[in-house]
Design a protein around this motif. Structure first.
Motif, PDB file in Angstrom:
ATOM      1  N   ALA A 229       0.804  -1.225   0.000  1.00  0.00           N
ATOM      2  CA  ALA A 229       0.000   0.000   0.000  1.00  0.00           C
ATOM      3  C   ALA A 229       0.842   1.283   0.000  1.00  0.00           C
ATOM      4  CB  ALA A 229      -0.964  -0.017   1.186  1.00  0.00           C
ATOM      5  N   PRO A 230       1.870   1.422   0.868  1.00  0.00           N
ATOM      6  CA  PRO A 230       2.690   2.652   0.815  1.00  0.00           C
ATOM      7  C   PRO A 230       3.423   2.825  -0.513  1.00  0.00           C
ATOM      8  CG  PRO A 230       3.025   1.487   2.889  1.00  0.00           C
ATOM      9  CD  PRO A 230       2.265   0.568   1.998  1.00  0.00           C
ATOM     10  N   LEU A 231       3.745   1.712  -1.185  1.00  0.00           N
ATOM     11  CA  LEU A 231       4.405   1.810  -2.479  1.00  0.00           C
ATOM     12  C   LEU A 231       3.447   2.354  -3.533  1.00  0.00           C
ATOM     13  CD1 LEU A 231       6.355  -1.575  -2.337  1.00  0.00           C
ATOM     14  CD2 LEU A 231       7.352   0.700  -2.207  1.00  0.00           C
ATOM     15  N   PHE A 232       2.178   1.946  -3.446  1.00  0.00           N
ATOM     16  CA  PHE A 232       1.175   2.534  -4.346  1.00  0.00           C
ATOM     17  C   PHE A 232       0.993   4.023  -4.045  1.00  0.00           C
ATOM     18  CE2 PHE A 232      -0.308  -1.876  -5.154  1.00  0.00           C
ATOM     19  CZ  PHE A 232      -0.424  -1.809  -6.529  1.00  0.00           C
ATOM     20  N   ILE A 233       1.020   4.389  -2.754  1.00  0.00           N
ATOM     21  CA  ILE A 233       0.903   5.811  -2.382  1.00  0.00           C
ATOM     22  C   ILE A 233       2.074   6.598  -2.951  1.00  0.00           C
ATOM     23  CG2 ILE A 233       0.927   7.435  -0.439  1.00  0.00           C
ATOM     24  CD1 ILE A 233      -0.525   5.259   1.216  1.00  0.00           C
ATOM     25  N   ARG A 234       3.273   6.024  -2.836  1.00  0.00           N
ATOM     26  CA  ARG A 234       4.470   6.685  -3.378  1.00  0.00           C
ATOM     27  C   ARG A 234       4.326   6.926  -4.874  1.00  0.00           C
ATOM     28  NH1 ARG A 234       9.110   4.512  -5.791  1.00  0.00           N
ATOM     29  NH2 ARG A 234      10.980   5.841  -5.607  1.00  0.00           N
ATOM     30  N   LEU A 245      -5.646  -1.256   1.628  1.00  0.00           N
ATOM     31  CA  LEU A 245      -5.699  -0.957   3.070  1.00  0.00           C
ATOM     32  C   LEU A 245      -7.059  -1.309   3.663  1.00  0.00           C
ATOM     33  CD1 LEU A 245      -3.755   2.416   2.971  1.00  0.00           C
ATOM     34  CD2 LEU A 245      -2.977   0.310   4.066  1.00  0.00           C
ATOM     35  N   GLN A 246      -8.118  -1.072   2.914  1.00  0.00           N
ATOM     36  CA  GLN A 246      -9.445  -1.440   3.406  1.00  0.00           C
ATOM     37  C   GLN A 246      -9.576  -2.955   3.518  1.00  0.00           C
ATOM     38  OE1 GLN A 246     -11.542   0.415   4.718  1.00  0.00           O
ATOM     39  NE2 GLN A 246     -11.393   2.497   3.867  1.00  0.00           N
ATOM     40  N   GLU A 247      -8.963  -3.684   2.592  1.00  0.00           N
ATOM     41  CA  GLU A 247      -8.983  -5.151   2.658  1.00  0.00           C
ATOM     42  C   GLU A 247      -8.256  -5.644   3.902  1.00  0.00           C
ATOM     43  OE1 GLU A 247      -7.356  -6.615  -0.983  1.00  0.00           O
ATOM     44  OE2 GLU A 247      -9.061  -5.972  -2.220  1.00  0.00           O
ATOM     45  N   VAL A 248      -7.140  -5.004   4.234  1.00  0.00           N
ATOM     46  CA  VAL A 248      -6.403  -5.376   5.446  1.00  0.00           C
ATOM     47  C   VAL A 248      -7.213  -5.029   6.682  1.00  0.00           C
ATOM     48  CG1 VAL A 248      -4.320  -4.954   6.811  1.00  0.00           C
ATOM     49  CG2 VAL A 248      -4.155  -5.109   4.324  1.00  0.00           C
ATOM     50  N   LEU A 249      -7.808  -3.842   6.689  1.00  0.00           N
ATOM     51  CA  LEU A 249      -8.562  -3.383   7.848  1.00  0.00           C
ATOM     52  C   LEU A 249      -9.763  -4.282   8.126  1.00  0.00           C
ATOM     53  CD1 LEU A 249      -8.441  -1.084   9.917  1.00  0.00           C
ATOM     54  CD2 LEU A 249     -10.025   0.209   8.478  1.00  0.00           C
ATOM     55  N   ASP A 403      21.427   7.944   0.857  1.00  0.00           N
ATOM     56  CA  ASP A 403      21.865   6.659   1.398  1.00  0.00           C
ATOM     57  C   ASP A 403      21.100   6.265   2.659  1.00  0.00           C
ATOM     58  OD1 ASP A 403      23.646   5.924  -0.531  1.00  0.00           O
ATOM     59  OD2 ASP A 403      25.419   6.683   0.489  1.00  0.00           O
ATOM     60  N   HIS A 404      20.276   7.166   3.165  1.00  0.00           N
ATOM     61  CA  HIS A 404      19.442   6.835   4.324  1.00  0.00           C
ATOM     62  C   HIS A 404      18.046   6.436   3.844  1.00  0.00           C
ATOM     63  CE1 HIS A 404      22.561   8.656   6.836  1.00  0.00           C
ATOM     64  NE2 HIS A 404      21.972   8.059   7.849  1.00  0.00           N
ATOM     65  N   VAL A 405      17.484   5.415   4.498  1.00  0.00           N
ATOM     66  CA  VAL A 405      16.145   4.938   4.167  1.00  0.00           C
ATOM     67  C   VAL A 405      15.121   5.774   4.928  1.00  0.00           C
ATOM     68  CG1 VAL A 405      14.591   2.956   4.151  1.00  0.00           C
ATOM     69  CG2 VAL A 405      17.056   2.620   3.865  1.00  0.00           C
ATOM     70  N   HIS A 406      14.120   6.281   4.220  1.00  0.00           N
ATOM     71  CA  HIS A 406      13.101   7.136   4.835  1.00  0.00           C
ATOM     72  C   HIS A 406      11.729   6.472   4.738  1.00  0.00           C
ATOM     73  CE1 HIS A 406      16.223  10.210   3.465  1.00  0.00           C
ATOM     74  NE2 HIS A 406      16.287  10.175   4.786  1.00  0.00           N
ATOM     75  N   SER A 407      10.956   6.590   5.794  1.00  0.00           N
ATOM     76  CA  SER A 407       9.651   5.944   5.872  1.00  0.00           C
ATOM     77  C   SER A 407       8.696   6.490   4.812  1.00  0.00           C
ATOM     78  CB  SER A 407       9.039   6.149   7.263  1.00  0.00           C
ATOM     79  OG  SER A 407       7.708   5.676   7.292  1.00  0.00           O
ATOM     80  N   LEU A 408       7.976   5.578   4.164  1.00  0.00           N
ATOM     81  CA  LEU A 408       6.970   5.984   3.179  1.00  0.00           C
ATOM     82  C   LEU A 408       5.661   6.394   3.840  1.00  0.00           C
ATOM     83  CD1 LEU A 408       7.441   3.314   0.345  1.00  0.00           C
ATOM     84  CD2 LEU A 408       8.390   5.616   0.497  1.00  0.00           C
ATOM     85  N   LEU A 409       5.565   6.229   5.152  1.00  0.00           N
ATOM     86  CA  LEU A 409       4.345   6.599   5.866  1.00  0.00           C
ATOM     87  C   LEU A 409       4.377   8.042   6.362  1.00  0.00           C
ATOM     88  CD1 LEU A 409       3.681   3.319   7.893  1.00  0.00           C
ATOM     89  CD2 LEU A 409       2.490   4.134   5.849  1.00  0.00           C
TER      90      LEU A 409
END
Length: 583
Positions: A229-234, A245-249, A403-409
């Motif tokens: 889901a966050p990858l689709f948002i990105r 997300l609704q399916e998970v919820l 080089d740092h990983v950042h949260s997609l949320l």
């Protein structure tokens, strides 16, 4: 006599004949095969792991060779006219037999009789062969040429066999490894594991591709949907993200999954500037976990966009205390807004304090932090501060942030180079005569996707300052990003010539050495900057890579542990840590 008889029966002889190795054979068997011409005088033999010799050169078979010459096998016609036994040596006998045996080598049949070819007598006066016709007839001009060709043929055969064995061994090993690993790159397990690993490294395009394929194979996997889901948002595919997300919820509405799902749903509405629905979902997440960092940060963003400055400050402070570097930057940005709105300069100082604390404790967002510090100094009319932070901006590893990983949320658009570009422009305008300010502006242009303009600005900066290693080092790095390695290398050489002791110059040199597989050079230059706090992460990773290439796994492991203790989201350290774990 008993010992002699035992030696004659002992199977201690090997023979190379027609590309094969015969044996082990006894002496008597060797003699029999010589007399029946199953073995010829130019075959090679060896006894008890001694040295390979031609049969004709082995003294033990001299009598057999003489007997072969004197008494041909039954049924053969002998045409040895005029042979003078008192002038003919054993070697000559073998040389004469050379013609016969080599004719027989190519068409020899075990059951057929072999007729001796006619041969001429040696001249006793000159000790030279009167005629070489039998040899020439079969392509040999001399005895030495024939020996050479035989040796070459034997050598080539052994080389071919050795290569064949190596290839066969490699094939068998590969098949065993595949069976052992059981790798099926189309399997759900491979796609999901590889996708999650790419996600962990911040390789989001690769993660999206792999996890999407995995989801097609297992449509009911809740964990996979939550990661996708966050990858689709990105990718700004908000409807698809909401569906997942609704399916998970629907399945996991009562546990910790719901806090992440609610943040994801809120994020889709925040991107669409639907602040009311965004706030509803973020607050639902906070009801599950009041200390959930993404929910606090994104609630700060909702408040920021609604111009609720005090509420934004409160949420950003909470997220900062939970460890978010993004929250510290947004807190400073909110203080700057409040200072401008209230004309109260104390908020500028509060913003400056937030940036200073971030710089002192985090390696992430360093260039952006120095840019913001320089901009705050500009707002405070502190000329020295503007230049000082601009210099530190140029001295920073230019790939540290990526080089740092950042949260997609987290909604991070307000911290993008596009949003910060106006601040870059104002800092540059504070002193347009400075080549370093122009170099800073060139970096901002490049990062904001104004790459051609950035290239031109860098060229102007380097033309105006031919002895500033910092400018040349940064330009070298960005030329590499432009896929112009030759020009990048030449520019780095200028940087080394003018400022070879500058840490950034040494770091970029170390990376270039490693790419060129010059491990000693890489080790030397990485080592020179490894004790400097600003460069400890890339230097230790570089030294760990060199150690791995040199077979020093324990040393590499120690260096990577140091990196992980300093920064838990530094992607090169994460990759190397996983590589070591898989060894």
């Amino acid at each position: 006599m008993g010992q002699e008889k035992l030696d004659r029966k002992e199977k201690c002889w090997l023979v190379k004949s027609n590309g094969k190795i015969l044996g082990p054979l006894s002496f008597d068997e060797m003699v029999d095969k010589v007399l029946t011409r199953e073995i010829v005088v130019l075959d090679e033999c060896i006894k008890n792991l001694g040295r390979w010799k031609f049969v004709r050169d082995e003294q033990q078979f001299v009598k057999a060779i003489e007997e072969l010459r004197s008494h041909p096998p039954l049924g053969e016609e002998t045409k040895t006219e005029g042979l003078s036994s008192n002038t003919q040596t054993i070697t000559e006998t073998a040389d004469i037999d050379l013609d016969r045996t080599n004719m027989g080598r190519y068409d020899r049949k075990p059951t057929s009789n072999i007729v001796d070819a006619d041969f001429k007598e040696y001249s006793t006066a000159t000790d030279e062969r009167i005629s070489d016709e039998p040899m020439k007839r079969y392509g040999y001009g001399s005895d030495s040429q024939l020996k050479s060709d035989v040796r070459k043929s034997s050598k080539n055969l052994w080389i071919f066999l050795a290569l064949l064995l190596v290839a066969l061994a490699y094939f068998v090993l590969e098949q065993k490894n595949k069976q052992k690993k059981g790798i099926d790159k189309n399997s759900f397990e491979y796609l999901s594991d590889s996708g999650l690993r790419a996600y962990r490294y911040g390789e989001y395009d690769k993660a999206f591709s792999l996890l999407s394929q995995g989801a097609e194979k297992r449509t009911t996997d809740v964990d996979l949907k939550l990661q996708l889901a966050p990858l689709f948002i990105r990718n700004n595919e908000l409807t698809q993200a909401q569906r997942l997300l609704q399916e998970v919820l629907a399945v996991r509405y009562q546990d910790d999954y719901s806090k992440q799902v609610n943040v994801g749903l809120g994020l889709t509405y925040l991107i669409d500037q639907d602040y009311s629905n965004a706030e509803k979902y973020f607050k639902s997440s906070l009801k599950v976990d009041g200390n959930y960092l993404p929910a606090n940060f994104n609630m700060g963003m909702v408040s920021f966009f609604k111009n609720d400055t005090d509420s934004a400050i409160s949420y950003f402070q909470k997220a900062r205390d939970l460890g978010s570097a993004e929250a510290a930057l947004m807190l400073a940005k909110t203080y700057i807004r409040k200072a401008k709105a209230s004309s109260n300069e104390k908020f500028y100082q509060m913003a400056a304090n937030e940036i200073e604390k971030l710089i002192n404790k985090s390696f992430d967002y360093r260039q952006k932090a120095f840019l913001m510090a320089s901009y705050i100094a500009y707002l405070q009319n502190r000329e020295i501060g503007i230049k000082s932070f601009a210099d530190r901006f140029l001295s920073t590893d230019p790939q540290m942030d990526q080089d740092h990983v950042h949260s997609l949320l987290l909604y991070r658009d307000e911290l993008s180079w596009d949003r910060l570009f106006d601040w870059c422009t104002q800092v540059y305008n504070s002193d347009r005569t400075s080549n370093r300010m122009l170099a800073l502006y060139a970096i901002c242009q490049y990062q904001a996707k104004k790459r051609i303009e950035g290239l031109k600005s860098f060229e102007s900066a380097t033309t105006g300052s031919k002895d500033d290693g910092l400018i040349f080092a940064n330009f070298s790095y960005f030329l590499e990003q432009f896929n112009d390695p030759n020009r990048s290398g030449a520019t780095l050489s200028l940087a080394i010539k003018s400022s070879g002791s500058e840490p950034l110059v040494q770091l970029i040199k170390a990376r270039n050495c490693y790419k060129a597989k010059d491990l000693e050079c890489a080790k030397r230059y990485f080592g020179q900057v490894s004790s400097l706090p600003a460069f400890v992460l890339p230097a230790k990773v570089g030294l760990a890579q060199v150690a791995l290439q040199s077979g020093e796994e324990s040393k590499a492991s120690g260096l990577i542990n140091d990196v992980r203790n300093i920064s838990s989201n530094y992607a090169p350290g994460l990759r190397l840590s996983d590589e070591l774990a898989l060894r």
